[in-house]
Design an enzyme around this catalytic site. Structure first.
Site, mmCIF file in Angstrom:
data_model
loop_
_atom_site.group_PDB
_atom_site.id
_atom_site.type_symbol
_atom_site.label_atom_id
_atom_site.label_comp_id
_atom_site.label_asym_id
_atom_site.label_seq_id
_atom_site.Cartn_x
_atom_site.Cartn_y
_atom_site.Cartn_z
ATOM 1 N N ASP A 133 0.832 -1.200 0.000
ATOM 2 C CA ASP A 133 0.000 0.000 0.000
ATOM 3 C C ASP A 133 0.874 1.259 0.000
ATOM 4 O O ASP A 133 1.861 1.341 0.741
ATOM 5 C CB ASP A 133 -0.891 -0.034 1.244
ATOM 6 C CG ASP A 133 -1.933 1.059 1.261
ATOM 7 O OD1 ASP A 133 -2.755 1.103 0.330
ATOM 8 O OD2 ASP A 133 -1.932 1.855 2.220
ATOM 9 N N GLU B 51 14.536 -14.148 0.082
ATOM 10 C CA GLU B 51 14.958 -15.130 1.082
ATOM 11 C C GLU B 51 14.113 -16.404 0.982
ATOM 12 O O GLU B 51 14.571 -17.497 1.322
ATOM 13 C CB GLU B 51 14.807 -14.562 2.495
ATOM 14 C CG GLU B 51 15.735 -13.411 2.827
ATOM 15 C CD GLU B 51 15.383 -12.797 4.188
ATOM 16 O OE1 GLU B 51 14.615 -13.427 4.955
ATOM 17 O OE2 GLU B 51 15.860 -11.673 4.467
#
Length: 542
Positions: free
Chosen positions: A215, A269
């Site tokens: 957002d 990751e």
């Protein structure tokens, strides 16, 4: 064959087949309050989404983006987050989310969550502790002393109207809120804040989510000197107050790109996630969010289809300009509607909404489809006593209300359109008894049937998912282009007018209609000219 100036311009490059999954994917946005209610309170929830996953499979989309469902006092309906690592009881529980995620994955659907990093709720523990003077949380939000005159620290405005600063008597300082006073902005210049928010991403990635839509990603860093924004000389009182000043210092600061890259690194990751950024900026600034060496957002949301005049020449020029601005190797994306802007059928009408759907599904890049657009939900009248949107309540003299684009999904002709056993939190369309999934599924020429056909054709064609894009010569009112991948080609011709049009395809081509927005011309051979009906689009096999 003779080429137009646009045809002589550089052709967009096809994507490598081994690129990220989101390149060939289509994304479906779900506003959870309005998708399906499972417990009879008139508000949608996670269990309701789980029960309706079959609709996404039948539609043919690849991923669901779910708007916020975190614990929240709901001042901005979930975009004021009280706890980033849980589920609001209104929507269910973490167990409900885990079941939803597991079933989505079992059905071959990916799940993207909304991440709200710019601000928290005023009820978040971090804000409460900082307001009380806890030294460990004192600088987790943006606090400033009053100006020398005793007023707000600067002239920044809230996106929802009024000043972007509120004085707190307890602390004796102002705090910044880019939106509601109940949504204080986080201080991303504090390393502890950054570390905590990146751990939020890890929390959900460990549960198995497939990415995030972030957002207002461009606003998370503010000017370090808190300089005043300059006045906008073009602003009028008919426009939202936020536009009164140019947002030069309150967002889109150079330091933001390093933070976006760190978010991207967290996803990497885990190896497979997509990072999407909500960014309302001119395209030349938007594309900077792909990041240096493409280490930023995978998909900085491109909202130009929401803002460009619905005219063939304007749209064609916009698409070409956007393609030309993309960094080498960057992947485009397109959006027709979302939870903040008027629906496409409300903007261009129901006839052109079918053409718009074909445009969305045949442009180069990842398309995002907003729930309800597949059945052509258009304007919805929300009576004054049922207005819920805080922006509409704060600036009632403007047509900025977002309630009409957040109305419940219409599933069938039963009570409340099958959305809930109770009265829905917002009204339905006047024609809900006919405009619903069950009714349109039985109609081979409905908007739903067209959307399913477009997604199926897109998924079956490497040139429509991964191919290059090139604009073709066309008469006024018609947008035509070619998609190509290896030896596979498709031509697309869209009549954006209410008058019949004749389009002359490239000479020497043996063409056949693969799909028309009328759903009535498949297999038709095309000669020297293609007759386009008013408000018709076609995809041609070359």
């Amino acid at each position: 064959m003779r080429r137009s100036p646009s045809e002589n311009s550089a052709v967009s490059a096809p994507a490598a087949p081994e690129a990220g999954w989101w390149r060939a994917a289509s994304i479906y946005q779900i506003y959870p309050r309005s998708f399906q209610d499972s417990n009879g309170d008139g508000v949608g929830d996670l269990e309701g989404i789980r029960r309706r996953l079959g609709h996404l499979v039948d539609l043919g989309v690849d991923a669901a983006w779910i708007s916020p469902f975190y614990p929240s006092p709901m001042h901005d309906f979930g975009y004021d987050v009280r706890d980033y690592c849980d589920v609001d009881p209104l929507f269910g529980s973490l167990d409900d989310f885990d079941r939803l995620l597991a079933e989505a994955h079992a059905l071959g659907l990916r799940v993207i969550l909304d991440f709200v990093p710019n601000h928290t709720s005023i009820e978040h523990e971090w804000f409460l502790r900082g307001r009380a003077g806890d030294p460990d949380r004192r600088d987790w939000h943006i606090w400033r002393d009053p100006s020398p005159s005793g007023g707000a620290p600067n002239n920044w405005l809230s996106h929802f109207g009024g000043p972007a600063w509120t004085f707190d008597e307890t602390r004796g300082q102002y705090y910044h809120h880019a939106f509601l006073p109940q949504q204080p902005d986080l201080n991303w210049r504090n390393p502890a804040v950054k570390a905590a928010m990146l751990d939020v991403l890890r929390f959900w990635l460990r549960r198995g989510v497939d990415g995030f839509r972030v957002d207002v990603i461009s606003q998370i860093v503010k000017d370090e000197q808190f300089r005043d924004n300059p006045e906008n000389p073009d602003w009028t009182q008919e426009r939202p107050e936020i536009e009164r000043r140019l947002q030069l210092y309150s967002g889109d600061r150079p330091e933001v790109h390093a933070l976006v890259a760190e978010m991207r690194a967290v996803l990497e990751e885990f190896g497979h996630g997509v990072l999407i950024g909500e960014i309302y900026l001119p395209p030349e600034r938007l594309v900077a969010y792909y990041g240096e060496a493409l280490r930023g957002a995978h998909l900085p949301f491109n909202f130009q289809l929401l803002e460009t005049p619905w005219e063939a020449g304007a749209l064609g020029a916009m698409i070409e300009a956007y393609e030309a601005l993309l960094p080498q190797g960057a992947w485009p994306n397109w959006v027709l509607s979302n939870h903040d802007r008027p629906r496409v059928a409300a903007r261009v009408g129901s006839a052109q909404a079918r053409v718009a759907a074909m445009l969305l599904m045949t442009l180069r890049g990842t398309p995002t489809l907003y729930y309800g657009d597949e059945i052509g939900i258009g304007p919805v009248e929300v009576p004054p006593e049922r207005v819920r949107d805080p922006w509409a309540l704060r600036e009632p003299h403007l047509s900025v209300g977002r309630d009409p684009v957040r109305t419940p999904m219409q599933w069938d002709a039963s009570a409340n359109a099958g959305f809930s056993q109770a009265e829905p939190w917002l009204p339905l369309t006047p024609d809900w008894a006919a405009r619903n999934v069950a009714t349109q599924a039985r109609d081979p020429c409905s908007m739903l049937s067209l959307t399913r056909a477009l997604l199926a054709l897109r998924k079956a064609s490497r040139c429509l998912t991964l191919g290059s894009w090139r604009r073709l010569d066309a008469p006024a009112g018609v947008l035509a282009y070619e998609r190509a991948f290896a030896d596979e080609r498709r031509l697309v011709a869209l009549n954006l007018s209410a008058a019949p049009k004749l389009w002359t395809p490239p000479a020497g081509e043996a063409l056949e209609i693969a799909l028309s927005t009328t759903l009535a011309r498949a297999g038709e051979k095309v000669g020297a000219q293609l007759a386009l009906q008013p408000d018709e689009g076609v995809i041609l096999l070359a």
